[in-house]
Write a protein that holds these residues in place. Structure first.
Motif, PDB file in Angstrom:
ATOM      1  N   LEU A   1      -4.906   0.395   2.605  1.00  0.00           N
ATOM      2  CA  LEU A   1      -4.127  -0.103   1.470  1.00  0.00           C
ATOM      3  C   LEU A   1      -2.708   0.445   1.539  1.00  0.00           C
ATOM      4  CD1 LEU A   1      -6.388   0.091  -1.736  1.00  0.00           C
ATOM      5  CD2 LEU A   1      -5.722  -1.939  -0.445  1.00  0.00           C
ATOM      6  N   ARG A   2      -2.583   1.734   1.818  1.00  0.00           N
ATOM      7  CA  ARG A   2      -1.254   2.358   1.887  1.00  0.00           C
ATOM      8  C   ARG A   2      -0.412   1.727   2.993  1.00  0.00           C
ATOM      9  NH1 ARG A   2      -4.608   7.122   1.537  1.00  0.00           N
ATOM     10  NH2 ARG A   2      -4.471   8.072  -0.536  1.00  0.00           N
ATOM     11  N   GLN A   3      -1.042   1.390   4.100  1.00  0.00           N
ATOM     12  CA  GLN A   3      -0.326   0.841   5.251  1.00  0.00           C
ATOM     13  C   GLN A   3      -0.078  -0.660   5.144  1.00  0.00           C
ATOM     14  OE1 GLN A   3      -3.008   1.956   8.383  1.00  0.00           O
ATOM     15  NE2 GLN A   3      -2.727   4.144   8.040  1.00  0.00           N
TER      16      GLN A   3
ATOM     17  N   SER B   1      -8.552   0.519 -16.467  1.00  0.00           N
ATOM     18  CA  SER B   1      -7.595   0.809 -15.398  1.00  0.00           C
ATOM     19  C   SER B   1      -8.093   1.921 -14.511  1.00  0.00           C
ATOM     20  CB  SER B   1      -6.235   1.208 -16.007  1.00  0.00           C
ATOM     21  OG  SER B   1      -6.401   2.364 -16.807  1.00  0.00           O
ATOM     22  N   GLY B   2      -7.225   2.394 -13.634  1.00  0.00           N
ATOM     23  CA  GLY B   2      -7.604   3.398 -12.633  1.00  0.00           C
ATOM     24  C   GLY B   2      -8.016   4.722 -13.255  1.00  0.00           C
TER      25      GLY B   2
ATOM     26  N   ALA C   1      -0.696   0.281  -6.758  1.00  0.00           N
ATOM     27  CA  ALA C   1      -0.088   0.000  -8.061  1.00  0.00           C
ATOM     28  C   ALA C   1       1.217  -0.780  -7.915  1.00  0.00           C
ATOM     29  CB  ALA C   1       0.158   1.309  -8.803  1.00  0.00           C
ATOM     30  N   ARG C   2       2.008  -0.474  -6.898  1.00  0.00           N
ATOM     31  CA  ARG C   2       3.301  -1.144  -6.742  1.00  0.00           C
ATOM     32  C   ARG C   2       3.168  -2.598  -6.315  1.00  0.00           C
ATOM     33  NH1 ARG C   2       4.314  -1.179  -1.249  1.00  0.00           N
ATOM     34  NH2 ARG C   2       3.284   0.436   0.009  1.00  0.00           N
TER      35      ARG C   2
ATOM     36  N   GLU D   1      -1.177   6.335  -7.629  1.00  0.00           N
ATOM     37  CA  GLU D   1      -0.891   5.504  -6.465  1.00  0.00           C
ATOM     38  C   GLU D   1      -1.598   4.157  -6.517  1.00  0.00           C
ATOM     39  OE1 GLU D   1      -0.817   5.988  -1.583  1.00  0.00           O
ATOM     40  OE2 GLU D   1      -1.984   7.376  -2.806  1.00  0.00           O
ATOM     41  N   PHE D   2      -2.801   4.148  -7.101  1.00  0.00           N
ATOM     42  CA  PHE D   2      -3.617   2.933  -7.095  1.00  0.00           C
ATOM     43  C   PHE D   2      -3.957   2.495  -8.511  1.00  0.00           C
ATOM     44  CE2 PHE D   2      -4.749   5.337  -3.239  1.00  0.00           C
ATOM     45  CZ  PHE D   2      -4.418   4.397  -2.265  1.00  0.00           C
TER      46      PHE D   2
END
Length: 308
Positions: free
Chosen positions: A136-138, A301-302, A275-276, A154-155
């Motif tokens: 996910l980050r990548q 939510s998270g 999240a972004r 972050e998520f």
């Protein structure tokens, strides 16, 4: 050069094995081999070398790995922007799985997305929680299923259910297992999972007061393999209680509740995304479909990073 050649290159580089890459891509192993050979022939370079463990990147392959990832990132950005210029959602979305498709309601999710967005291409990619979050980050996944805690900074995520974990034991050991304290269970052989599996994390928490994990009789990640090994009296294993009880209808095994004298971990099954990227149309579409398939209210939510 075809994009699917690059996709296969990335899958083999990540998996380090042709068979595992084929499973992740949902294509045959000969097709994976053909894609790699075609790409190597076009580039005039050897990208992989065969080893006893599988496929290892050559120096040339390693040098091109980041470039290939950047190409796919650019393609995805192009698709997302083009999709935003149309009334109809088009493009592709990649969803990482962390367990069997039936439990995750993958078929229902696919049907829901097809009905709402017929031109949205959906890819379901096998994996684990530990492997999915870095992807996910990548940008190699758009969303994923995951188990356990999530970093809410972050998520974003939706809580799908609480997975009740238990210990799978051979039916022939029922009398032998009169004492199910942590100390007693630690004396028995166990089937271990790889560290990126939530089952390994639960097992580690179960025996956290001991200097080491119990003796490893076997290592297995696939649910069916784990339960088959338990039924064959290879050892004990941590897995979902529901899976144990379903398997017990056709195999000689049974479920032991997690010991009362140990921390009782609860495992949250979640659907997560960066999240972004939450406002991107494909991500919104998939989250909306998840909420429908899992009958969520859309407001959960998270979790915080220390939520268990």
């Amino acid at each position: 050069m075809e994009l699917y050649h690059l996709r296969t290159f990335l899958a083999v580089a990540e998996a380090g094995h042709l068979t595992r890459a084929a499973e992740a891509l949902c294509i045959s192993q000969p097709a994976v081999s053909a894609h790699v050979k075609a790409l190597e022939a076009e580039l005039g370079l050897d990208l992989f070398e065969r080893t006893p463990r599988g496929m290892a990147l050559t120096p040339a392959g390693a040098a091109l790995l980041d470039e290939a990832r950047q190409v796919f990132g650019a393609v995805d950005a192009f698709r997302r922007k083009a999709g935003g210029l149309r009334d109809e959602l088009i493009g592709a979305v990649r969803i990482g799985l962390n367990t069997d498709a039936a439990f995750l309601r993958v078929a229902a999710l696919q049907q829901c997305l097809r009905a709402r967005h017929p031109r949205l291409e959906v890819e379901f990619l096998s994996g684990t929680t530990g492997a999915n979050l870095p992807k996910l980050r990548q940008g190699r996944l758009d969303a994923c299923f995951m188990s356990g805690p999530v970093d809410a900074a972050e998520f974003d995520s939706r809580l799908l259910c609480e997975e009740e974990m238990a210990i799978a034991a051979p039916l022939a050991w029922r009398e032998r297992l009169g004492d199910t304290s942590v100390a007693a269970l630690a004396q028995l052989p166990w089937i271990h999972n790889s560290p990126d599996r939530i089952q390994h994390q639960v097992m580690a928490q179960l025996f956290e007061a001991l200097p080491a994990l119990p003796r490893r009789a076997a290592m297995a990640n696939q649910k069916d393999a784990v339960l088959a090994l338990v039924a064959a009296e290879t050892g004990l294993a941590v897995t979902r209680r529901k899976d144990i009880e379903e398997a017990a209808q056709r195999r000689p095994l049974f479920a032991i509740p997690l010991p009362l004298d140990a921390p009782a971990p609860t495992v949250s099954l979640r659907f997560a995304w960066l999240a972004r990227r939450g406002e991107e149309a494909p991500v919104r579409a998939v989250v909306a479909a998840i909420e429908e398939v899992w009958a969520l209210d859309g407001h959960e939510s998270g979790a915080t990073a220390d939520e268990r």
